[in-house]
Write a protein that holds these residues in place. Structure first.
Motif, PDB file in Angstrom:
ATOM      1  N   GLN A  47       0.831  -1.204   0.000  1.00 48.20           N
ATOM      2  CA  GLN A  47       0.000   0.000   0.000  1.00 48.20           C
ATOM      3  C   GLN A  47       0.866   1.254   0.000  1.00 48.20           C
ATOM      4  O   GLN A  47       0.549   2.247  -0.668  1.00 48.20           O
ATOM      5  CB  GLN A  47      -0.922   0.000   1.228  1.00 48.20           C
ATOM      6  CG  GLN A  47      -1.985  -1.082   1.219  1.00 48.20           C
ATOM      7  CD  GLN A  47      -3.072  -0.813   0.198  1.00 48.20           C
ATOM      8  OE1 GLN A  47      -3.215   0.300  -0.278  1.00 48.20           O
ATOM      9  NE2 GLN A  47      -3.837  -1.840  -0.140  1.00 48.20           N
ATOM     10  N   SER A  48       1.958   1.225   0.726  1.00 51.00           N
ATOM     11  CA  SER A  48       2.861   2.376   0.779  1.00 51.00           C
ATOM     12  C   SER A  48       3.476   2.651  -0.594  1.00 51.00           C
ATOM     13  O   SER A  48       3.557   3.803  -1.037  1.00 51.00           O
ATOM     14  CB  SER A  48       3.957   2.124   1.815  1.00 51.00           C
ATOM     15  OG  SER A  48       4.890   3.176   1.832  1.00 51.00           O
ATOM     16  N   VAL A  49       3.889   1.599  -1.281  1.00 49.17           N
ATOM     17  CA  VAL A  49       4.481   1.754  -2.611  1.00 49.17           C
ATOM     18  C   VAL A  49       3.448   2.295  -3.597  1.00 49.17           C
ATOM     19  O   VAL A  49       3.722   3.219  -4.378  1.00 49.17           O
ATOM     20  CB  VAL A  49       5.042   0.403  -3.104  1.00 49.17           C
ATOM     21  CG1 VAL A  49       5.420   0.477  -4.584  1.00 49.17           C
ATOM     22  CG2 VAL A  49       6.243   0.000  -2.265  1.00 49.17           C
ATOM     23  N   LEU A  50       2.245   1.730  -3.567  1.00 47.33           N
ATOM     24  CA  LEU A  50       1.201   2.176  -4.486  1.00 47.33           C
ATOM     25  C   LEU A  50       0.816   3.630  -4.232  1.00 47.33           C
ATOM     26  O   LEU A  50       0.597   4.401  -5.172  1.00 47.33           O
ATOM     27  CB  LEU A  50      -0.033   1.283  -4.350  1.00 47.33           C
ATOM     28  CG  LEU A  50       0.004  -0.051  -5.086  1.00 47.33           C
ATOM     29  CD1 LEU A  50      -1.275  -0.829  -4.813  1.00 47.33           C
ATOM     30  CD2 LEU A  50       0.182   0.153  -6.580  1.00 47.33           C
ATOM     31  N   LEU A  51       0.723   4.011  -2.962  1.00 45.66           N
ATOM     32  CA  LEU A  51       0.356   5.387  -2.632  1.00 45.66           C
ATOM     33  C   LEU A  51       1.385   6.364  -3.189  1.00 45.66           C
ATOM     34  O   LEU A  51       1.035   7.400  -3.762  1.00 45.66           O
ATOM     35  CB  LEU A  51       0.229   5.542  -1.116  1.00 45.66           C
ATOM     36  CG  LEU A  51      -0.214   6.915  -0.605  1.00 45.66           C
ATOM     37  CD1 LEU A  51      -1.581   7.284  -1.160  1.00 45.66           C
ATOM     38  CD2 LEU A  51      -0.245   6.933   0.921  1.00 45.66           C
ATOM     39  N   ALA A  52       2.664   6.027  -3.046  1.00 46.87           N
ATOM     40  CA  ALA A  52       3.721   6.898  -3.580  1.00 46.87           C
ATOM     41  C   ALA A  52       3.634   6.976  -5.104  1.00 46.87           C
ATOM     42  O   ALA A  52       3.785   8.057  -5.695  1.00 46.87           O
ATOM     43  CB  ALA A  52       5.086   6.375  -3.147  1.00 46.87           C
ATOM     44  N   TYR A  53       3.379   5.846  -5.752  1.00 45.54           N
ATOM     45  CA  TYR A  53       3.260   5.820  -7.216  1.00 45.54           C
ATOM     46  C   TYR A  53       2.116   6.714  -7.685  1.00 45.54           C
ATOM     47  O   TYR A  53       2.259   7.498  -8.631  1.00 45.54           O
ATOM     48  CB  TYR A  53       3.037   4.378  -7.683  1.00 45.54           C
ATOM     49  CG  TYR A  53       2.730   4.249  -9.155  1.00 45.54           C
ATOM     50  CD1 TYR A  53       3.743   4.249 -10.100  1.00 45.54           C
ATOM     51  CD2 TYR A  53       1.408   4.131  -9.601  1.00 45.54           C
ATOM     52  CE1 TYR A  53       3.458   4.143 -11.459  1.00 45.54           C
ATOM     53  CE2 TYR A  53       1.115   4.023 -10.950  1.00 45.54           C
ATOM     54  CZ  TYR A  53       2.144   4.027 -11.877  1.00 45.54           C
ATOM     55  OH  TYR A  53       1.855   3.934 -13.214  1.00 45.54           O
ATOM     56  N   LEU A  54       0.976   6.603  -7.021  1.00 47.40           N
ATOM     57  CA  LEU A  54      -0.196   7.382  -7.423  1.00 47.40           C
ATOM     58  C   LEU A  54       0.010   8.875  -7.169  1.00 47.40           C
ATOM     59  O   LEU A  54      -0.351   9.717  -7.998  1.00 47.40           O
ATOM     60  CB  LEU A  54      -1.430   6.885  -6.668  1.00 47.40           C
ATOM     61  CG  LEU A  54      -1.873   5.447  -6.975  1.00 47.40           C
ATOM     62  CD1 LEU A  54      -2.939   4.998  -5.985  1.00 47.40           C
ATOM     63  CD2 LEU A  54      -2.396   5.327  -8.395  1.00 47.40           C
ATOM     64  N   GLN A  55       0.581   9.211  -6.023  1.00 44.72           N
ATOM     65  CA  GLN A  55       0.762  10.622  -5.682  1.00 44.72           C
ATOM     66  C   GLN A  55       1.755  11.299  -6.622  1.00 44.72           C
ATOM     67  O   GLN A  55       1.556  12.452  -7.014  1.00 44.72           O
ATOM     68  CB  GLN A  55       1.221  10.745  -4.230  1.00 44.72           C
ATOM     69  CG  GLN A  55       0.127  10.431  -3.215  1.00 44.72           C
ATOM     70  CD  GLN A  55       0.614  10.522  -1.785  1.00 44.72           C
ATOM     71  OE1 GLN A  55       1.814  10.461  -1.509  1.00 44.72           O
ATOM     72  NE2 GLN A  55      -0.319  10.668  -0.849  1.00 44.72           N
ATOM     73  N   GLU A  56       2.814  10.608  -6.997  1.00 46.38           N
ATOM     74  CA  GLU A  56       3.816  11.197  -7.889  1.00 46.38           C
ATOM     75  C   GLU A  56       3.222  11.557  -9.245  1.00 46.38           C
ATOM     76  O   GLU A  56       3.649  12.519  -9.887  1.00 46.38           O
ATOM     77  CB  GLU A  56       4.982  10.218  -8.075  1.00 46.38           C
ATOM     78  CG  GLU A  56       5.890  10.095  -6.867  1.00 46.38           C
ATOM     79  CD  GLU A  56       6.944   9.015  -7.067  1.00 46.38           C
ATOM     80  OE1 GLU A  56       7.015   8.459  -8.194  1.00 46.38           O
ATOM     81  OE2 GLU A  56       7.678   8.724  -6.109  1.00 46.38           O
ATOM     82  N   ARG A  57       2.216  10.803  -9.674  1.00 46.31           N
ATOM     83  CA  ARG A  57       1.638  11.001 -11.009  1.00 46.31           C
ATOM     84  C   ARG A  57       0.260  11.661 -10.965  1.00 46.31           C
ATOM     85  O   ARG A  57      -0.398  11.788 -11.985  1.00 46.31           O
ATOM     86  CB  ARG A  57       1.545   9.643 -11.720  1.00 46.31           C
ATOM     87  CG  ARG A  57       2.913   9.108 -12.087  1.00 46.31           C
ATOM     88  CD  ARG A  57       2.950   7.600 -12.186  1.00 46.31           C
ATOM     89  NE  ARG A  57       4.332   7.168 -12.429  1.00 46.31           N
ATOM     90  CZ  ARG A  57       5.239   7.047 -11.462  1.00 46.31           C
ATOM     91  NH1 ARG A  57       4.909   7.322 -10.204  1.00 46.31           N
ATOM     92  NH2 ARG A  57       6.469   6.673 -11.748  1.00 46.31           N
ATOM     93  N   ALA A  82      -3.237  -4.311 -10.633  1.00 44.84           N
ATOM     94  CA  ALA A  82      -4.163  -3.839 -11.665  1.00 44.84           C
ATOM     95  C   ALA A  82      -4.930  -2.659 -11.083  1.00 44.84           C
ATOM     96  O   ALA A  82      -5.603  -2.792 -10.052  1.00 44.84           O
ATOM     97  CB  ALA A  82      -5.118  -4.950 -12.088  1.00 44.84           C
ATOM     98  N   LEU A  83      -4.815  -1.497 -11.720  1.00 43.19           N
ATOM     99  CA  LEU A  83      -5.350  -0.253 -11.178  1.00 43.19           C
ATOM    100  C   LEU A  83      -6.489   0.276 -12.051  1.00 43.19           C
ATOM    101  O   LEU A  83      -6.372   0.324 -13.281  1.00 43.19           O
ATOM    102  CB  LEU A  83      -4.249   0.811 -11.104  1.00 43.19           C
ATOM    103  CG  LEU A  83      -2.942   0.405 -10.403  1.00 43.19           C
ATOM    104  CD1 LEU A  83      -1.955   1.560 -10.441  1.00 43.19           C
ATOM    105  CD2 LEU A  83      -3.211  -0.034  -8.969  1.00 43.19           C
ATOM    106  N   GLN A  84      -7.582   0.669 -11.392  1.00 38.09           N
ATOM    107  CA  GLN A  84      -8.690   1.348 -12.064  1.00 38.09           C
ATOM    108  C   GLN A  84      -8.547   2.839 -11.770  1.00 38.09           C
ATOM    109  O   GLN A  84      -8.760   3.281 -10.636  1.00 38.09           O
ATOM    110  CB  GLN A  84     -10.039   0.828 -11.547  1.00 38.09           C
ATOM    111  CG  GLN A  84     -10.249  -0.664 -11.732  1.00 38.09           C
ATOM    112  CD  GLN A  84     -10.503  -1.044 -13.173  1.00 38.09           C
ATOM    113  OE1 GLN A  84     -10.753  -0.181 -14.010  1.00 38.09           O
ATOM    114  NE2 GLN A  84     -10.435  -2.327 -13.475  1.00 38.09           N
ATOM    115  N   LEU A  85      -8.183   3.624 -12.770  1.00 43.70           N
ATOM    116  CA  LEU A  85      -7.839   5.030 -12.574  1.00 43.70           C
ATOM    117  C   LEU A  85      -9.011   5.944 -12.902  1.00 43.70           C
ATOM    118  O   LEU A  85      -9.759   5.703 -13.855  1.00 43.70           O
ATOM    119  CB  LEU A  85      -6.650   5.403 -13.455  1.00 43.70           C
ATOM    120  CG  LEU A  85      -5.372   4.588 -13.241  1.00 43.70           C
ATOM    121  CD1 LEU A  85      -4.325   4.982 -14.273  1.00 43.70           C
ATOM    122  CD2 LEU A  85      -4.835   4.779 -11.836  1.00 43.70           C
TER     123      LEU A  85
END
Length: 415
Positions: A47-57, A82-85
Motif C-alpha cells: 500500500q505504501s508503494v502504491l500510494l507513492a506511485y499514485l501521488q507522484e503522477r 491492476a489499477l482502475q484510474l
C-alpha cells in the motif's frame, strides 16, 4: 521505484513492481514498530508503494487495486497491481464562482418546543412490557417494505425504535400495531403514490413487513423546574430555552454552510469536462447499497434470492443512480482542483484529523492508522480529508450573494 507497465488503456493500468529492500527500509521499520508481520506486513508495504506511485503522477483510484504475485524477500518487494484510474478533468475558472445563497434558518417557537419534546422523550424511563402495544409506547421493530415480494430501497430497518403516535409513517400504520405484542409479525398495506420515483411501482400496493422485537412503556419526566438540569440545559426554563435556541442556530449555520457548498458544486461540476465510466457510477451505486441496505436485509434473515432482487431493484432506481453520479463527479472535480492548486495534507493536519476520527471511536490515532493501513483504507481516508479541505477552500474563494448583495469574507447570510 522500479516498475514495468504491462498493460495500459484509458482508465486502467497493470504494473509489475520490484522494489529493493533498502528503498523500503523506513516503511519497513515503521511497520515492524507497529507489530506488523507476515501478510499484514507485505500488504502495508505494498500500500505504501502504491500510494507513492499514485501521488507522484497525480493518479487516483476508483476501486481497490487488484494485487497478485505478492512476495517479500530479503532482496525486496515484488507484486503485480491492476489499477482502475479515475478520468482526467478539464477545469474551468473556479475562483470567484457566484453563488446566490439562502438565509440561515432561525429556530421559531415551534422548533424550540419540538426540541424540548424530543429531550423529554430522550430522558424518559423505558420499561420493557409483555402487554399489547398502546399509544405512547416505544416499540422496537424489524421492518422491510416490499412491492410484489421485492424489497423497497432504503426501507430495511433492524431494531428500529418508533413512538406509537398517529403521525407514524402514514395514516393507519400506528393503528395497525395497536393490540400486538412482542414477537408478533404484522403486515401493513398501503399504496405508493402515482409520482413515485420508480415508474414501474407507481400506484402499486406496498406491504410494510413488521416484526415486533420489544414493547416499552415510557415514563416521561415532568416539565418542571428540575427538567432543565435533568437534560443538561441550565438551571431554569429561560436558560434552557436560550441554550436550545443557540444550539439550534449553530446547527442551522452548519447546515447553511453545507448548502452553500452544494450550490457551488452544482455550478462547478457541469462546467467541467470529463467522462465518467458507467462502471464507475455503477460501482458507486452498488457501494451505497452494500453500505445502506444490505446489512439490514441480511440481519433480518431474508433469503439470498430476495436480497439479490433488492440489489437489482436498487440499481434500477434513477434517483439513486443520479446521487451516485453527482457524488462521484463532485469528488472527481474536487480532486482535480486539489491537484491544480497543489494542495496536500501536512503531517500536523493529517495527525489532527486522524486523532479526531480515532477519538470518536475510543481509539488512538496510531492504532487507527495501523488498522486502516492493514485494510488498505488509509489512502482512501487521506483522499477524503483532502477533498473536504479543497471544498472549504473553494467556498472561501466564491462570491457569495444574498438578495443581490455580496457577503463579506467569512460571513453567512443573515437569518
Amino acid at each position: 521505484m522500479a516498475f514495468e507497465i504491462l498493460e495500459q488503456v484509458p482508465g486502467h493500468q497493470t504494473l509489475q513492481f520490484e522494489i529493493p529492500l533498502p528503498e523500503l527500509q523506513p516503511q519497513y521499520d515503521e511497520c515492524l514498530a507497529q507489530g506488523l508481520n507476515g501478510s499484514a506486513l507485505e500488504l502495508a508495504l505494498t500500500q505504501s508503494v502504491l500510494l507513492a506511485y499514485l501521488q507522484e503522477r497525480h493518479y487516483a483510484l476508483w476501486a481497490a487495486p487488484h494485487l497478485s504475485e505478492l512476495q517479500l524477500t530479503e532482496q525486496g518487494l515484488e507484486f503485480r497491481a491492476a489499477l482502475q484510474l479515475l478520468p482526467k478533468v478539464a477545469l474551468p475558472e473556479y475562483c470567484g464562482i457566484r453563488v446566490e445563497v439562502p438565509p440561515v434558518p432561525v429556530p421559531d417557537q415551534e422548533d424550540l418546543l419540538e426540541r424540548v419534546s424530543n429531550l423529554q422523550l430522550g430522558a424518559a424511563k423505558e420499561e420493557t412490557v409483555a402487554r399489547e402495544i398502546s399509544w405512547g409506547d416505544r416499540v422496537y421493530l424489524d421492518l422491510v417494505v416490499t412491492v410484489g415480494q421485492q424489497p423497497v430501497p432504503l426501507s430495511a430497518r433492524v431494531n428500529f425504535p418508533v413512538l406509537i403516535e398517529p403521525e407514524l409513517f402514514f395514516p393507519g400504520f400506528a393503528e395497525a400495531l395497536i393490540g400486538h405484542k412482542t414477537e408478533d409479525a404484522v403486515d401493513i398495506t398501503t399504496h405508493l403514490p402515482m409520482d413515485y420515483e420508480y415508474p414501474a411501482w407507481r400506484g402499486r400496493e406496498a406491504i410494510y413487513n413488521v416484526f415486533i422485537r420489544r414493547v416499552c412503556s415510557l415514563q416521561l419526566p415532568p416539565l418542571d423546574e428540575h427538567f432543565p438540569a435533568l437534560v443538561g440545559k441550565g438551571s431554569d426554563s429561560d436558560t434552557m430555552m436560550q441554550t436550545i435556541y443557540d444550539e439550534m442556530l449553530a446547527e442551522n449555520q452548519l447546515y447553511w454552510q453545507d448548502t452553500v457548498a452544494e450550490l457551488l458544486m452544482a455550478k462547478l461540476v457541469p462546467a467541467c469536462e470529463f467522462e465518467l465510466p458507467e462502471d464507475l457510477i455503477q460501482a458507486e451505486q452498488l457501494s451505497d447499497w452494500e453500505r445502506l441496505d444490505h446489512p439490514a436485509l441480511r440481519e433480518q434473515g431474508l433469503e439470498e434470492s430476495l436480497i439479490e432482487q433488492a440489489k437489482t431493484t436498487w440499481m434500477k432506481f434513477r434517483n439513486l443512480r443520479e446521487e451516485a453520479y453527482w457524488r462521484t463527479a463532485g469528488a472527481l472535480v474536487l480532486r482535480a482542483v486539489a491537484i491544480q492548486e497543489g494542495f496536500s495534507l501536512s503531517s500536523a493536519e493529517w495527525q489532527e484529523s486522524l486523532d479526531e476520527l480515532a477519538g470518536s471511536f475510543g481509539h488512538q490515532g496510531s492504532e487507527m492508522a495501523a488498522e486502516l493501513r492493514q485494510s488498505g483504507e488509509l489512502s482512501l481516508l487521506a483522499d477524503r480529508l483532502l477533498l473536504e479541505r479543497t471544498l472549504r477552500w473553494l467556498v472561501s474563494q466564491a462570491e457569495l450573494v444574498y438578495e443581490g448583495q455580496p457577503l463579506s469574507a467569512g460571513a453567512s447570510a443573515p437569518p
